[in-house]
Structures are given as structure tokens and as C-alpha cells.
Enzyme design. Structure first.
Site, PDB file in Angstrom:
ATOM      1  CG  HIS A  18     -14.952 -15.763 -12.305  1.00  0.00           C
ATOM      2  ND1 HIS A  18     -15.139 -14.713 -13.183  1.00  0.00           N
ATOM      3  CD2 HIS A  18     -14.556 -16.823 -13.059  1.00  0.00           C
ATOM      4  CE1 HIS A  18     -14.874 -15.133 -14.410  1.00  0.00           C
ATOM      5  NE2 HIS A  18     -14.524 -16.396 -14.352  1.00  0.00           N
ATOM      6  N   GLY A  34      17.470  10.744  13.183  1.00  0.00           N
ATOM      7  CA  GLY A  34      16.380  11.391  12.442  1.00  0.00           C
ATOM      8  C   GLY A  34      16.907  12.686  11.879  1.00  0.00           C
ATOM      9  CB  SER A  35      18.723  13.408   8.746  1.00  0.00           C
ATOM     10  OG  SER A  35      17.738  12.952   7.845  1.00  0.00           O
ATOM     11  CB  CYS A  49      15.338   6.405   9.189  1.00  0.00           C
ATOM     12  SG  CYS A  49      14.979   7.260  10.733  1.00  0.00           S
TER      13      CYS A  49
END
Length: 813
Positions: A431, A712-713, A762
Site C-alpha cells: 500500500h 579505453g581512452s 567509451c
């Protein structure tokens, strides 16, 4: 006693009288039998033939209600009492009490009483038992409409036996049309009290007092994600789940994969405390609560097969009605059969806009005081108003945070005036949760201890913005809000994907029109959900750390094979991320902890070497074929195999991190194949992170072994420039836009293009630096993957960069 059977057996009264059998009504008959009974009739007619079980029963008509009031000359008196309240001459409590008392003193019109008696006798004959036990439910003619749920406004009476008890329960149903909460709710929704009638549903009981029961939704109740079924379950009768008196089990099932009979797309299974169960009683109180056994508390109420059956039924019911549905179910403990006992339209998430939503982010917070299930996605700070009994609701302070054990419809008047709600007990379908959603309030339910650890006038922050778990922080936290509007986004050739790690928060981003998930971090699930080193599970019997062994035994309770805990938890965690983007690709990076991070997992210290520089140490691909971790990697592969083959998430792409050489790539691919993950088989794609200069130098060779690259910088910048990315002293030198780094990126994109391999990036650089996004577009990158809160900005920046590139090319021509 026989189990409830289909509605077709036995004689039945005429559809024209004061009583109608469920099979004689449908959803067009709300005005005759109310929303609840109309829906039951609809299911009996249309869905029972498809295998969805609905217990038999009948309904009294709205005309029978008006006949009752007329026979006892009560209409005028009720109108006068309501007018007095409207004029301020009487309180809500005084008015409701007077009307209920008036109705309860009434006598049944002879024709109505006889019709109920005849129908009940027929129901008893069908059941093969005199005085069959029935549920007596109220069904208002303004109830269960798409824009007004009326949930819990009227009464339900369970385990009613014999005609005198049935007539008394029906009379009490009529009176419950004027509970204080029902009067208040109709006023708020603008319904005329004297134009709303009440139908009564009399339905053969399912012996769930000996089995289990609960509530399910065909939509995610918190995020509005339309592709899941959410099921709550507890032992005994279902009122405890509805009222929030217990902390139920929770299951979530991904609907689009339910058509595959061999698949089991259960993306969430949580075992609730389930401390109480409601069972049959005798005497004046037909039901009572008793404690559950330790075995019941530790066990799931539903088997996987039963979960999938209910989910398929929910999807069928939703399809038939054409809208998301809120349903109640019960399992008969004598026969094991499952039944749907109620179905109504879902009225909150299904009405929210899908193009604009608000995102909250905590920037500074105090100590965590307690946590529970999050309802909503907002953050609110305020003072606690702790109320443990409905008798004390008059002391509620407007605008404060209501903290209590549990709520029922009597609490609604003060819930409307709260800034947020916190309860000790209850699940997502309780509820407190349902009303909080309808009111647009953040709530945290099922904390277990909020009334114990919090006190009145205490300053706290309620955060529902961190996934499906809600947290209560000490003091007033700092947080930021942002409006995310996904309308009118420009199309781009470059795919814009999301970086996701937290399964608990994955579904909240479903409205973002991304091109998939470019990076799903496995180590987040391992570190935050599993928390145990995989090798400690493989070698549990020989663990030297007794404290770790004790913790593992507690966490993995219920799993005879402790490695199965790892596989099961990892597969389910990743499945939520995979579901959020289905059928678009979700690139899952295999574990990429450093040794110091692995050692911090429970039992991990025994299996990890001490390294001076873990950043370039025993990490990534080198672990997967090493005797130190090979068996742990096998568990990761088992989880991915289950995710794709058993659950059905074939959109999952595997990515290998920190792969230093082509020889290492070959060894990892061999290890994967040995564990049932063979590149190309069943459509499995395998990517590699491009984060080491050797990945660029030998890009053409890596492209022969992998289907794609993800740049993956951060690591690529660190290793190209020789800069420790965590060093504050060298922070000025860490630059992803440095000419040497850009040369690396441009070259690997070119080589990937030549080889026909996909390539993306990314990281945050494209959102932080628009010129970097333009550089990537100019290089011809296939995709860019960013955090959800950066998606809109990057999408627009990439679109602008692509448009500028086209203009420049046109000028050159």
C-alpha cells in the site's frame, strides 16, 4: 474440497437479476458490477479458455445496491450527512461513521437476499462442499478506471462461510463505500458520492493460506520500463502483501523473451523476510497472522516454473486489455494450482510521459542510516515525523518525512501532506509503495529498522535516485537535478551508446534512445553484488581465512554449490543491463579488477599477489588463462553462457580488457571456447579493449581475432604518455587530446575500418570536450559510449560535428 473450477459448470441465475455470474459480464459492464468484477468477468470469458485460471464466482449488481438503500430509505439520510460535512458542520470521521452505521443497520430486500442465497448454493454445489469458503470483495462502479485506481478504498473479507456470514459480509462491503479514506479519495478525484454504486464480488477462495499469494505488475513499477513483469510473493493469504505487513520475495521477468519455451528470462530474484503469513481462523475473525518458520523465511515462495507461468499470464492479460496491468494471484496449497484473483489497469507509470524526465545526482551526503526498496527516483531532504500508530496520525507535521512501520488506506490523508515516506515493512506492491507512486512522492519501503534508527525532528535525506535500493542519509545532502528531454534529437551516423555498471539503476534509462550499451562493467556486479572473490568460492573447502569462510557461508546460504552463487548473481545482474537495451547490443567487459581490488573481495587476500604497480600488473586478459585465476574466469564464462543461452540475451557481446599481445588473445579465446563461449558460434561476438599501444601497433592482427575494438581512452592516454592517471602532480599532463594520443586513436580507427571490424570509444572525453567528439567523427569512428547524463549533450555535439563535416566536404568538392 475440490479446487476452484471454471465458471461454466452448474446452473446459474439469470443475468437480468440482482446477481450476475462472472461469465455473464465483461469490461464494458463497469456501470453494472464495478471495475473489479467487470475485469474478473472479462478474464473468465476471454482468458480462461487460454489457460489462465480465475476462481469462479458471482457479482451483485449496482441496481442491487440502490435497491438496498431504497428499501431502507437511506439515500436522503446519506445525502444530508454528506451535505453537513461539506458545510463544515461535521468532520470526515463523524460523517463516515454515521453513514456506515446507517448502512449496517439496514435489512436485505427479499429478492436480493434470495438471489445471493441461490447463487451461493450453486457455488457450493460446484465446489462439492456445503458452506464453501469465499472471498467477498467490494467493486465500486468508479473503481479501477485508467486514471483512478481506488486501490484499497473499500473492504475485502476472506474465508467467509455460510449464508448468514455471507450476507453480513456483503452488508459490510456496502458500508465500506463510505470509509473515511473512500470519501476522501472520491472528493480528491471529483466523484459524486451519490453517483457511485457498489457491486459485491463473491469468489470461491483459493487455499493460498496453505500456499502463497501476491501481486504482480506487467510494467516496472519504479521506472515505467514496459518490458518486465514484477511479481511479489509471500506465504499465506495475499492481504499481507497488499497491506505491506510483510517483506515479500520479488521476481522480475523480461517479457520479450517469454515466447521462447526453453528460455528462463528471470532477471531478478530476491528472497524477502516473509516473517508473517495470514491463514484461516475460526470464530468471529476468519483469518489471523502467524509467524512463518525459519524454513519458509529462507525459501522462495515460487519456483522458476511458476514465476514464468505467472509472467506469461501477465503478458497475456496485458495484451488482452491493451494496457499495463496490476494483478493479484494466489496459489492453492492443496492442489498447487495458481489463479488470478484480480486484475486492474496500472494507473501511475503507464500515464507518465516517455520523452522528458528528471534525473537526480547526489554530490555530497552524510552517513547511511538505513536502506530499503526505492519507490520513485527523486531525492528529498527534511525532518522526520515518526508515527507508529494510526491513532497518532493527527500529530503529523505537514511537509515532513513520514516514518512508520507500515501504512494502510487510513494513512492516505497524511501521506498526501508528506515530503517522502519511509516504512519498516512492505515491498514494491505494498500500500505504501502504490500510494506514494500515485502521489508522486519518493518512498523507501521495507527498511526493517527505520522506526528504530530514526527519531522525530531528525534531519535526513531520502534518496531514491541510486537504483532499486533507496538510501537514507544523515543530514541534508547536496544533490543536483537535470531535466532530460529526448524529443527532437537529431539523427547521427555515429552510434551513441551508454556506459552502464549498476544493474539496479539500468532500467531507469530505458527512455534514452541510445544505440545500445557500449560498456557494461562486470566488476561492478562482482564488487557490489557478489562481494566474494570467485576463487574463494571455487576453493571454499580449503580456505584458511575462517572469518571469510563464515561470511561466505552466510552470503551463499541456499546454494549447495557455492560457485553457483557467483554464476547466478552475475548472470542476473548483467541481465538487467542487457534487458534495458534489448535487442540492441550490450558489450559486457569481462572482469578488469586490479590485484589490490581483487584482494579486497571477501576471501580474496589468499589468491592475489602483492604488486607495486597493479595498474600494469596481473590484470585483464593475463588472468584468464593463468592457473591463479583460470577457474574464476570459467565462472565468468558460465555466467555469460547462461545469460545468452538459458536466459536468451543474445544481444550480449563479450569484451576482453587489457590484452597485451596477439598470443595472449589466442590463449584467451581458447580458454573461452573451452568454457562454452566460442567466437562466432550462436552469433557470439567478441571485442577487445584498445587501451595499450600494442593494440594500435598490431591493430590489423588483433582485428583478425576479434569482431571489434573499444578504445579505453583513459588507459590508452596513460600508457601512451607515460602519465599515471591517478597522480595529482601529473594531472595537467594527462590529456586525451594530446597529439600523440590522437595519433593512436586515428590509426586504430583507420586499421579497424580496413579490416571491417567495428570500433568505438567509451569515456567522458567527448562529453567534456566537444572538439574531441568532432575529432572522433572526422576519424570515422563507429560509436561513442558515454554516461547516461551525458547522452543528450554528446548526441547533439556529434550531430553538429557530422553536419560540419558534410559541409566541409561539400565546399572541397
Amino acid at each position: 474440497m475440490q479446487q476452484p473450477t471454471s465458471q461454466s459448470a452448474g446452473a446459474k441465475p439469470s443475468a437480468a437479476g440482482p446477481v450476475l455470474w462472472f461469465e455473464d459480464v465483461g469490461r464494458a459492464d463497469v456501470a453494472r458490477v464495478g471495475g473489479k468484477n467487470a475485469s474478473l468477468g472479462e478474464m473468465v470469458q476471454a482468458l480462461a479458455p487460454k489457460g489462465i485460471r480465475v476462481p469462479p464466482g458471482f457479482a451483485t449488481s449496482a441496481e442491487a445496491y440502490w435497491s438496498y438503500l431504497d428499501a431502507n430509505r437511506q439515500k436522503q439520510a446519506i445525502t444530508a450527512l454528506l451535505d453537513a460535512m461539506a458545510a463544515g458542520k461535521a468532520t470526515l470521521a463523524e460523517t463516515g461513521s454515521a453513514i456506515r452505521s446507517l448502512i449496517l443497520k439496514g435489512e436485505w430486500p427479499k429478492a436480493t437476499a434470495q438471489a445471493i442465497a441461490d447463487a451461493y448454493l450453486t457455488l457450493c454445489e460446484r465446489a462439492g462442499k456445503a458452506d464453501v469458503d469465499v472471498a467477498v470483495r467490494s467493486s465500486a462502479t468508479a473503481e479501477d478506471l485508467p486514471d483512478a485506481s481506488f486501490a484499497g478504498q473499500q473492504e475485502t473479507f476472506l474465508n467467509i462461510r455460510g449464508l448468514p456470514a455471507l450476507l453480513d459480509a456483503c452488508r459490510r462491503c456496502y458500508a465500506s463505500l463510505f470509509t473515511d479514506r473512500a470519501i476522501s479519495y472520491r472528493q480528491a478525484k471529483g466523484f459524486d458520492h451519490m453517483r457511485v454504486a457498489l457491486s459485491i464480488g463473491v469468489q470461491q477462495m483459493v487455499r493460498s493460506d496453505l500456499g502463497g499469494s501476491g501481486v504482480m505488475f506487467s510494467i516496472d513499477t519504479e521506472t515505467g520500463f514496459p518490458d518486465v513483469v514484477v511479481i511479489d510473493a509471500a506465504w499465506g493469504l495475499g492481504e499481507n502483501v497488499v497491506q505491506g505487513a510483510v517483506d515479500p520475495d520479488e521476481y522480475q521477468v523480461f517479457k520479450p523473451l517469454l515466447d521462447g519455451e526453453r528460455l528462463a528470462p528471470i532477471i531478478e530474484k530476491k528472497c524477502g523476510a516473509k516473517a508473517l503469513k495470514m491463514i484461516y481462523a475460526s470464530g468471529e475473525r476468519p483469518t489471523r497472522n502467524v509467524p512463518t518458520s525459519k524454513a519458509e523465511r529462507a525459501a522462495f515462495v515460487l519456483s522458476d516454473k511458476e514465476i514464468l507461468t505467472l509472467a506469461r499470464w501477465a503478458a497475456s492479460i496485458e495484451k488482452h486489455y491493451g494496457c499495463p496491468m496490476d494483478m493479484e494471484w494466489a496459489r492453492d496449497g492443496e492442489t498447487g494450482d495458481i489463479f488470478i484473483v484480480q486484475a486492474r489497469p496500472e494507473t501511475v507509470q503507464s500515464r507518465r510521459g516517455a520523452t522528458t524526465f528528471r534525473s537526480y545526482s547526489i554530490t555530497k551526503k552524510g552517513k547511511t542510516l538505513t536502506e530499503g526498496l526505492a519507490v520513485g527516483d527523486a531525492v528529498v531532504s527534511g525532518q522526520v515525523c515518526l508515527i507508529e500508530s494510526a491513532h497518532d496520525i493527527g500529530s503529523f507535521v505537514d511537509g515532513s518525512i513520514l516514518v512508520t512501520g507500515t501504512t494502510d488506506p487510513d494513512w492516505v490523508p497524511i501521506m498526501k501532506r508528506a515530503a517522502a515516506i519511509v516504512t519498516d515493512h512492505g515491498g514494491r506492491t505494498s500500500h505504501a509503495a502504490i500510494v506514494s507512486r500515485e502521489l508522486g512522492l519518493p518512498a523507501i519501503v521495507g527498511t526493517g529498522n527505520a522506526t528504530h534508527v530514526l527519531h522525530g525532528e531528525q534531519s535526513i535525506t531520502v534518496s531514491c535516485a541510486e537504483g532499486d535500493r533507496g538510501f537514507i542519509y544523515e543530514g541534508v545532502a547536496d544533490f543536483e537535478t537535470s531535466e532530460i528531454d529526448v524529443t527532437d534529437l537529431p539523427p547521427t551516423r555515429t552510434e551513441i551508446m551508454l556506459n552502464l555498471a549498476n544493474p539496479a539503476a539500468a532500467l531507469r534509462w530505458w527512455r534514452i534512445p541510445s544505440d545500445g550499451v557500449g560498456l557494461a562493467r562486470m566488476e561492478f556486479v562482482v564488487g557490489n553484488h557478489i562481494r566474494i572473490h570467485p576463487m574463494a568460492l571455487v576453493r571454499y573447502d580449503t580456505l584458511k581465512d575462517e572469518d571469510a569462510k563464515r561470511q561466505i557461508a552466510e552470503i551463499t546460504a541456499g546454494y549447495t554449490d557455492k560457485t553457483e552463487y557467483f554464476v547466478d548473481t552475475l548472470a542476473r545482474g548483467l541481465s538487467r543491463i542487457a534487458a534495458s537495451a534489448w535487442p540492441k547490443p550490450v558489450i559486457v567487459r569481462m572482469s578488469d579488477f586490479k590485484t589490490n581490488e581483487y584482494a579486497g573481495l571477501i576471501g580474496g587476500a589468499e589468491f592475489e599477489p602483492r604488486e607495486e604497480n597493479p595498474m600494469i600488473g596481473f590484470r585483464g586478459a593475463a588472468r584468464y588463462y593463468s592457473p591463479r585465476y583460470r577457474e574464476g574466469f570459467a565462472l565468468e564464462c558460465r555466467a555469460i553462457r547462461r545469460l545468452r543461452n538459458e536466459m536468451g540475451f543474445t544481444n550480449v557481446v563479450v569484451m576482453i580488457p587489457f590484452c597485451r599481445s596477439t598470443r595472449e588473445a589466442d590463449r584467451v579465446l581458447e580458454e573461452m571456447a573451452a568454457n562454452g563461449l566460442e567466437r562466432g558460434k550462436d552469433g557470439l561476438q567478441v571485442f577487445v579493449m584498445c587501451e595499450i599501444p600494442s593494440n594500435v601497433v598490431l591493430a590489423a592482427e588483433f582485428a583478425k581475432r576479434f569482431d571489434g575494438f573499444s578504445i579505453g581512452s583513459n588507459d590508452l592516454t596513460q600508457l601512451t604518455l607515460g602519465v599515471d592517471r591517478d597522480s595529482a602532480e601529473l594531472a595537467d599532463l594527462f590529456d586525451e587530446s594530446d597529439a600523440a594520443v590522437e595519433w593512436m586513436i586515428a590509426n586504430v580507427i583507420r586499421e579497424a575500418g580496413k579490416a571491417g571490424a567495428k570500433i568505438g570509444l567509451c569515456g567522458q572525453a567527448p562529453s567534456d570536450h566537444p572538439e574531441f567528439a568532432a575529432f572522433l567523427v572526422e576519424c570515422g569512428i563507429d560509436s561513442i559510449s558515454v554516461s547516461p547524463d551525458s547522452f543528450i549533450a554528446v548526441k547533439r555535439q556529434v550531430a553538429a560535428a557530422e553536419a560540419a563535416l558534410i559541409r566541409d566536404q561539400g565546399v572541397r568538392k
